[in-house]
Scaffold this motif. Structure first.
Motif, PDB file in Angstrom:
ATOM      1  N   SER A 137     -35.449 -25.094  26.396  1.00  0.00           N
ATOM      2  CA  SER A 137     -36.255 -24.675  25.591  1.00  0.00           C
ATOM      3  C   SER A 137     -35.971 -24.275  24.538  1.00  0.00           C
ATOM      4  O   SER A 137     -34.818 -23.524  24.546  1.00  0.00           O
ATOM      5  CB  SER A 137     -37.580 -24.009  26.119  1.00  0.00           C
ATOM      6  N   ILE A 139     -36.354 -21.563  21.891  1.00  0.00           N
ATOM      7  CA  ILE A 139     -37.265 -20.324  21.417  1.00  0.00           C
ATOM      8  C   ILE A 139     -36.598 -19.642  19.951  1.00  0.00           C
ATOM      9  O   ILE A 139     -35.562 -20.077  19.469  1.00  0.00           O
ATOM     10  CB  ILE A 139     -37.103 -19.274  22.646  1.00  0.00           C
ATOM     11  N   ASP A 140     -37.558 -18.800  19.659  1.00  0.00           N
ATOM     12  CA  ASP A 140     -37.157 -18.020  18.362  1.00  0.00           C
ATOM     13  C   ASP A 140     -36.964 -16.438  18.465  1.00  0.00           C
ATOM     14  O   ASP A 140     -37.783 -15.786  18.484  1.00  0.00           O
ATOM     15  CB  ASP A 140     -37.977 -18.266  17.274  1.00  0.00           C
ATOM     16  N   ASN A 191     -41.214 -16.486  26.875  1.00  0.00           N
ATOM     17  CA  ASN A 191     -42.301 -16.865  25.815  1.00  0.00           C
ATOM     18  C   ASN A 191     -41.435 -17.476  24.478  1.00  0.00           C
ATOM     19  O   ASN A 191     -40.172 -17.419  24.642  1.00  0.00           O
ATOM     20  CB  ASN A 191     -43.272 -16.064  25.321  1.00  0.00           C
ATOM     21  N   GLU A 192     -41.826 -17.848  23.588  1.00  0.00           N
ATOM     22  CA  GLU A 192     -41.461 -18.392  22.383  1.00  0.00           C
ATOM     23  C   GLU A 192     -40.763 -17.702  21.368  1.00  0.00           C
ATOM     24  O   GLU A 192     -39.751 -17.848  20.669  1.00  0.00           O
ATOM     25  CB  GLU A 192     -42.496 -19.040  21.556  1.00  0.00           C
ATOM     26  N   TYR A 193     -40.731 -16.359  21.726  1.00  0.00           N
ATOM     27  CA  TYR A 193     -40.024 -14.988  20.959  1.00  0.00           C
ATOM     28  C   TYR A 193     -38.895 -14.469  21.756  1.00  0.00           C
ATOM     29  O   TYR A 193     -38.539 -13.530  21.322  1.00  0.00           O
ATOM     30  CB  TYR A 193     -40.958 -14.006  20.563  1.00  0.00           C
ATOM     31  N   GLY A 345     -46.505 -14.136  22.053  1.00  0.00           N
ATOM     32  CA  GLY A 345     -46.356 -15.466  21.819  1.00  0.00           C
ATOM     33  C   GLY A 345     -46.498 -16.451  23.066  1.00  0.00           C
ATOM     34  O   GLY A 345     -46.779 -16.104  23.965  1.00  0.00           O
ATOM     35  N   ASN A 346     -46.448 -17.565  22.706  1.00  0.00           N
ATOM     36  CA  ASN A 346     -46.961 -18.822  23.521  1.00  0.00           C
ATOM     37  C   ASN A 346     -45.509 -18.999  24.663  1.00  0.00           C
ATOM     38  O   ASN A 346     -44.693 -18.701  24.281  1.00  0.00           O
ATOM     39  CB  ASN A 346     -47.241 -20.130  22.867  1.00  0.00           C
ATOM     40  N   GLU A 347     -46.172 -19.442  25.705  1.00  0.00           N
ATOM     41  CA  GLU A 347     -45.123 -19.619  26.839  1.00  0.00           C
ATOM     42  C   GLU A 347     -44.030 -20.566  26.312  1.00  0.00           C
ATOM     43  O   GLU A 347     -44.633 -21.744  25.580  1.00  0.00           O
ATOM     44  CB  GLU A 347     -45.500 -19.987  28.155  1.00  0.00           C
ATOM     45  N   ALA A 348     -42.841 -20.722  26.541  1.00  0.00           N
ATOM     46  CA  ALA A 348     -41.802 -21.546  26.128  1.00  0.00           C
ATOM     47  C   ALA A 348     -42.208 -22.839  26.760  1.00  0.00           C
ATOM     48  O   ALA A 348     -42.875 -23.237  27.844  1.00  0.00           O
ATOM     49  CB  ALA A 348     -40.254 -21.404  26.609  1.00  0.00           C
ATOM     50  N   GLU A 349     -41.990 -24.267  25.852  1.00  0.00           N
ATOM     51  CA  GLU A 349     -42.163 -25.392  26.490  1.00  0.00           C
ATOM     52  C   GLU A 349     -40.984 -26.047  26.958  1.00  0.00           C
ATOM     53  O   GLU A 349     -40.026 -26.151  26.169  1.00  0.00           O
ATOM     54  CB  GLU A 349     -42.949 -26.198  25.210  1.00  0.00           C
TER      55      GLU A 349
END
Length: 611
Positions: A137, A139-140, A191-193, A345-349
Motif C-alpha cells: 500500500s 501511504i503518506d 492507516n493512510e498517514y 485517517g482511513n485504513e491503508a488499501e
C-alpha cells in the motif's frame, strides 16, 4: 475615554513601527472620509505589491507541488524496481542477527532473512516456511504529501505470520524505516498517514494495544501502549505494579476472571525487554509512571474504595476516569505530532504485489491456471436468517437413531494457568489456532474482522494441494440490532467435517448480557450449503469441541457467568446434557478413552458413559 485618547495620541507620535495612516478629508455634509489622489496612488502601490507577493507565493506553491509530484513518481518507480530486486533498500533499523543498520538489502533478502531466522527454531520435520502472500500500500507518513510504501508479507508459520515493512524514498534511495509482525491472536492496522495499532490478546480477558506512527521524516515515533484486564474482582491496580504492594484479605491475589471490572493500564514509555531487570528496576523505569482507569461491566468509569484511593495517593499512583484518560492520551499524541487528522485517517488499501508482474520472489499460491475451473473450490455464503435454536424442516437426520452419552468426573486439579503447552503435550495434541487438520481435511479460519474474529472457513485436502470449499459466515458477524457495537462481533472458533457435515461454533468475546444471541453451534451440509441446524445460544465458546459417536461435546463460560460442558445430539443440535465446571472450558481431548478438559484454571478428566 481621556486615557484612551491620550494613548492613541502617543501611538500616533511614536508610530509603533506601523505605516502612517493616509491623510483623509472629512466631508462636513456626509461625515464620510475621502482619500486624496496621493493616497490613492499609495494604496494602489500596496495592492500591486500584495498581488505580486500572492502571485510569487502561488508560483512557489505550484513549484513545490510539481517537485513533490515528480519525487512521488520517482518513488513509485523505485519501489517497483525494489520488488523486482533491481534496487536495494538501505536499512535504517538494526536487528541483532538479522538486518543491520546501514546495510543494503533486496526485497528477496528481507523475505529470506525472516525465513532463515524463524526456521532455525522449527523442527526439521515441520512444514517448510513459505511466502503465502505479499501485498503493498502507498501511504503518506506525516501527511506531508510524499509517498511511502508499506508491505504485508504472509508466511506459512503458526497458521499465518504477517511481517509488515515500512519504506521511504529519500535522496534517490529506498530506505527500510520500520518492521513489525503479527499473527495468531493478534492484529495490526496501518492507516493512510502511517499511524499504526498493533494489538492482540494474551488470553480471554487480557488485551494489549501499542500505537506508533511514522512522521514526515520517516522516523518511528512511539505514542503509547494500553493493556486491558477484564474480569477483575474490583477496580484496583495490580499488586505487582506498585512498589510496596498492599495487603488486603479481600484482594488475595492478582487473578482475574472473577468479577465484572475492567482495569486499563496506559504507558507512554515503550517497553524494552531486559532479562536482568529486577522488579525494582521495572518499577522505577515503567510501573511508577503508569496511568490507570477502572470501569464496570457496563463500561462506566468507577472509583476504587476510599482505602485504595488513600493508598494510591501515598504511593503516587495515577488514576483517572475514562474520559480524562482519553484526553491525556490525545494531548500526548498531539504533542508528538500525531494529531487528530493523522490518527483518524482511513485504513491503508492493500493490493497484491504479485499482480504488478514485477516481483521476483515466488509466492506460494495455487496458480495452476490451466485447471482453474476444475480446481475452483465450492463457495457458499451462509446467511444469518434463522432463529436460534433452528432445525431445518428438510433435515434428513431428524429421526436418526441417537445414542446419548454423559460424563462422570474422574479428577479435577488446579493448573498453573500458564502451563497450557504442557497440558497439550500430555494430551498428545496441539492448540487449534486458525489452522488445523484431521485425517481427511486441512482447515483455515480466515476473514479476520479484528481481534481474531474469523468469518470464513477454507477447507483443503489433507496435503493442502487443493482447496475444496470456501464458506463465508460474514453475515453472522453481528446479531441483527447489534451492528457496530463494541466487543459483540462474533467469529468462528473451531470446525470439522464428518459425514459430509460441517460443524462449527460461533461466539463473541464479552458478556452474554451485551448480546445474548451468542456462542452457538451450527451444522452445514457441505454438498448443498444448507444449514441443518443451529443450537440454542450460550452453548459453545470453547477453543475447540469434539465428536463422540452421535454426540458433540463442547463448553461455554465467561466472567461472572455459569461455566459448563454441553453435550449435543450431532444430528439435531439439541442439548442432551450439561455438566457444571468451575471455570470456562477451553480445550477438549480424548486420552486413553477418557475425555480431558482444560479450563482456565482447572484440568478435568472424565469417563464417557452411554446413557
Amino acid at each position: 475615554m481621556k486615557r484612551r485618547k491620550l494613548f492613541a495620541f502617543v501611538l500616533s507620535l511614536s508610530g509603533c513601527g506601523r505605516d502612517k495612516k493616509p491623510d483623509v478629508k472629512i466631508d462636513d455634509d456626509t461625515k464620510q472620509e475621502t482619500v486624496t489622489d496621493d493616497d490613492k496612488e499609495t494604496e494602489g502601490n500596496r495592492k500591486t505589491e500584495k498581488t505580486d507577493a500572492e502571485a510569487s507565493a502561488g508560483s512557489d506553491e505550484k513549484d513545490r507541488e510539481k517537485d513533490l509530484k515528480k519525487k512521488n513518481a520517482s518513488a513509485r518507480r523505485a519501489y517497483e524496481a525494489f520488488f523486482a530486486d533491481e534496487v536495494l533498500a538501505v536499512s535504517d533499523i538494526d536487528e541483532k542477527g538479522s538486518l543491520r543498520e546501514g546495510n543494503r538489502y533486496s526485497f528477496s533478502d528481507i523475505i529470506e532473512t525472516y525465513i532463515k531466522n524463524e526456521g532455525q527454531y522449527l523442527d526439521p520435520t515441520d512444514q517448510q516456511i513459505k511466502l503465502k502472500d505479499a501485498t503493498y500500500s502507498y501511504i503518506d507518513c506525516g501527511a506531508d504529501g510524499s509517498v511511502e510504501l508499506v508491505t504485508d508479507l504472509v508466511f506459512s508459520l503458526y497458521g499465518e505470520e504477517n511481517v509488515v515493512c515500512f519504506f521511504k524514498y529519500d535522496d534517490g534511495e529506498v530506505h527500510l524505516i520500520g518492521k513489525d509482525s503479527w499473527g495468531y491472536r493478534s492484529f495490526m492496522t496501518v492507516n493512510e498517514y502511517g499511524y499504526v495499532n498493533n494489538g492482540g490478546s494474551g488470553g480471554a480477558n487480557r488485551y494489549y494495544n501499542e500505537y506508533y506512527y511514522f512522521d514526515a521524516d520517516g522516523k518511528r515515533v512511539f505514542l503509547y501502549s494500553e493493556e486491558t484486564l477484564m474480569g477483575m474482582d474490583s477496580p484496583r491496580v495490580s499488586k505487582y505494579d506498585m512498589k510496596n504492594g498492599y495487603d488486603r484479605d479481600d484482594y488475595p491475589d492478582d487473578s482475574f476472571d472473577t468479577g465484572g471490572y475492567t482495569v486499563s493500564t496506559v504507558s507512554f514509555k515503550e517497553f524494552e525487554y531486559d532479562e536482568d531487570m529486577t522488579e525494582d528496576d521495572l518499577y522505577e523505569k515503567y510501573y511508577k509512571d503508569y496511568l490507570y482507569c477502572f470501569e464496570d461491566e457496563k463500561e462506566k468509569s468507577v472509583k476504587p474504595d476510599s482505602y485504595m484511593i488513600d493508598l494510591y495517593k501515598r504511593e503516587g499512583v495515577n488514576w483517572y476516569s475514562r474520559d480524562e484518560l482519553d484526553n491525556i492520551i490525545n494531548e500526548h499524541q498531539d504533542e508528538l505530532g500525531a494529531d487528530s487528522k493523522i490518527r483518524q485517517g482511513n485504513e491503508a488499501e492493500w493490493e497484491s504485489i504479485a499482480d504488478l508482474g514485477v516481483m521476483k520472489y515466488p509466492v506460494d499460491k495455487e496458480d495452476d491456471e490451466q485447471s482453474e475451473e476444475v480446481s475452483a473450490p465450492k463457495k457458499y455464503t451462509i446467511m444469518d436468517d434463522h432463529d436460534k435454536p433452528y432445525l431445518n424442516p428438510d433435515n434428513p437426520y431428524t429421526d436418526h437413531e441417537y445414542k446419548p452419552v454423559t460424563l462422570k468426573q474422574i479428577s479435577c486439579r488446579e493448573n498453573d494457568i500458564t502451563d497450557t503447552a504442557e497440558w497439550f503435550s500430555r494430551a498428545g495434541t496441539s492448540e487449534s489456532g486458525t489452522f488445523f487438520s484431521d485425517d481427511s481435511y486441512y482447515y483455515k479460519l480466515t476473514g479476520d474482522a479484528g481481534y481474531g474474529t474469523m468469518t470464513h472457513i477454507e477447507i483443503y485436502t489433507k496435503d493442502m494441494s487443493k482447496q475444496l470449499y470456501d464458506f463465508d459466515f460474514s453475515d453472522f458477524l453481528y446479531e441483527k440490532g447489534y451492528e457496530g457495537k463494541d466487543y459483540v462481533d462474533r467469529g468462528i472458533r473451531n470446525c470439522f467435517i464428518t459425514d459430509d457435515l460441517l460443524y462449527l461454533n460461533i461466539s463473541h468475546r464479552t458478556y452474554a448480557q451485551d448480546c445474548p444471541i451468542n456462542a452457538f453451534m451450527m451444522c452445514v451440509d457441505i454438498n448443498s450449503g444448507e444449514v441443518m441446524w443451529i443450537s440454542e445460544p450460550l452453548v459453545s465458546n470453547s477453543d475447540n469441541f469434539v465428536r463422540y459417536g452421535d454426540d458433540i461435546i463442547t463448553g461455554y463460560g465467561f466472567t461472572a457467568e455459569d461455566d459448563h460442558i454441553c453435550i449435543l445430539n450431532r444430528y439435531t443440535g439439541r442439548i442432551t446434557d450439561r455438566i457444571k465446571v468451575k471455570k470456562s472450558p477451553d480445550h477438549f481431548a480424548f486420552v486413553n478413552h477418557d475425555l480431558w478438559v482444560r479450563t482456565y484454571s482447572y484440568d478435568y478428566e472424565f469417563d464417557i458413559i452411554e446413557k
